[in-house]
Design an enzyme around this catalytic site. Sequence first.
Site, short mmCIF file in Angstrom:
data_model
loop_
_atom_site.label_atom_id
_atom_site.label_comp_id
_atom_site.label_asym_id
_atom_site.label_seq_id
_atom_site.Cartn_x
_atom_site.Cartn_y
_atom_site.Cartn_z
N HIS A 1 0.91 -1.32 -0.03
CA HIS A 1 -0.06 -0.10 -0.04
C HIS A 1 0.76 1.21 0.16
CE1 HIS A 1 -3.11 -2.83 1.26
NE2 HIS A 1 -4.01 -1.84 1.26
N GLU B 1 -1.98 6.22 -0.79
CA GLU B 1 -3.53 6.19 -0.46
C GLU B 1 -3.65 7.16 0.35
OE1 GLU B 1 -4.81 3.08 1.98
OE2 GLU B 1 -6.97 3.31 1.66
N ASP C 1 -11.38 -3.15 -2.39
CA ASP C 1 -10.38 -2.88 -0.95
C ASP C 1 -11.31 -3.57 0.19
OD1 ASP C 1 -8.38 -2.05 0.34
OD2 ASP C 1 -9.20 0.11 0.24
N ASP C 2 -12.18 -3.05 0.71
CA ASP C 2 -13.04 -3.40 1.88
C ASP C 2 -14.51 -3.31 1.52
OD1 ASP C 2 -10.50 -4.02 4.03
OD2 ASP C 2 -10.46 -1.77 3.06
N1 ADE Z 1 -6.35 -2.63 5.59
C1 ADE Z 1 -7.48 -2.86 5.37
N2 ADE Z 1 -7.96 -1.92 4.55
C2 ADE Z 1 -6.98 -1.27 4.45
C3 ADE Z 1 -6.60 0.40 3.43
N3 ADE Z 1 -7.53 0.72 2.84
N4 ADE Z 1 -5.55 0.93 3.70
C4 ADE Z 1 -4.65 0.18 4.69
N5 ADE Z 1 -4.62 -1.02 5.16
C5 ADE Z 1 -5.88 -1.46 5.05
ZN ZN Z 2 -6.15 -2.09 0.97
#
Ligand code: ADE
Ligand code: ZN
Length: 339
Positions: A195, A198, A276-277
């Site tokens: 990552h 972001e 992502d989530d």
């Molecule tokens: N862990 C879970 N989602 C994340 C995200 N968007 N950025 C960093 N770590 C994460």
């Molecule tokens: Zn992520």
Amino acid sequence: MTEPLSSSGLPKAELHVHIEGAAPPELVRELAERNGVDVSGIFAEDGSYDWADFTQFLAAYDSASRVFRSPQDYARLAETYLRSIAQEGAIYAELTVSPDHAAASGLSYADYVGGLAEGIGRARAATGIEARMIAVGVRHFGARAVEQVATQVVSHPHPLVTGFGLAGDETEGHPANFARAFRMAAEAGLGLTAHAGETAGAESVMAALDFLQVSRIGHGVRAIEDTVVVERLVRDGIVLEVCPGSNLALGIYGALRFHPVNLLRRAGCRITLNSDDPPFFGTTLAREYESCARTFGWSREQSLDITRTAVAAAFCDEDTRGRLLRVVAEADAKASDPA
Ligand code: ADE
Ligand code: ZN
């Protein structure tokens, strides 16, 4: 003629989805009840996940992950998620898995990965979807914790764990702190991603490239803030795991039309789309494809290019890659000759 928006008929591939972050709220509530885990405070009145900023999101994510207590719970999670995206047209997914979160639930690395692999196998048998796992360290847990994850992954090789990465709070710890863990993973033949770009700026993308030998960057979109970084991404053929819905939900951009994904694509960066989530951010993989196609006027061919890029950059064996590319080519041929 206007191309149809992406639908379940368009083959999709996902390189960046955190398995705990893909847990449907209903499943988390059910397992919380059954396993006696307190999840009060992480749900809004309408039953969706409730958080207000990045720190609160990470805390809600940590709490939700605590309800998964056994290999069977993780098998169910992986099967549930993969079946849901297969329904949306996904042919391939890489699940970001976090051994630290499993350990906090009392599970060994082998049991965690074994449970997830069982769910992957069940989803593949039911739908044909292929999946692999990327084991990540959490950067705000520190360099030693990340090295411990690398050690576990390298010393317990699993055929479906094909990548190593770094997640967590980008503002904590310079990538140089994690170089040793990434070297161990590289020597074991794992694909590498981290990552960056972001919540932190373009310099974090450059530092990940300089110190971690990654072929892909999770997010990376804030590279747009520095043309030198964009040029480096293009020159080195680095693949960006772009997660537009996540960036909007976390307030990094105010609206999709202001998101740099299309600028990066036009500058020559290799782009993939990811969720992502997803339930935390009110998105799905299909919604990512559809909203980008609609907002940026991408044709079906351009959306298929996103999938081709993901398959080309996937951390999988060459036979699997060839088979996935043939599925995309067949869908392409069918669309151009519907008769
Ligand atoms: N862990 C879970 N989602 C994340 C995200 N968007 N950025 C960093 N770590 C994460
Ligand atoms: Zn992520």
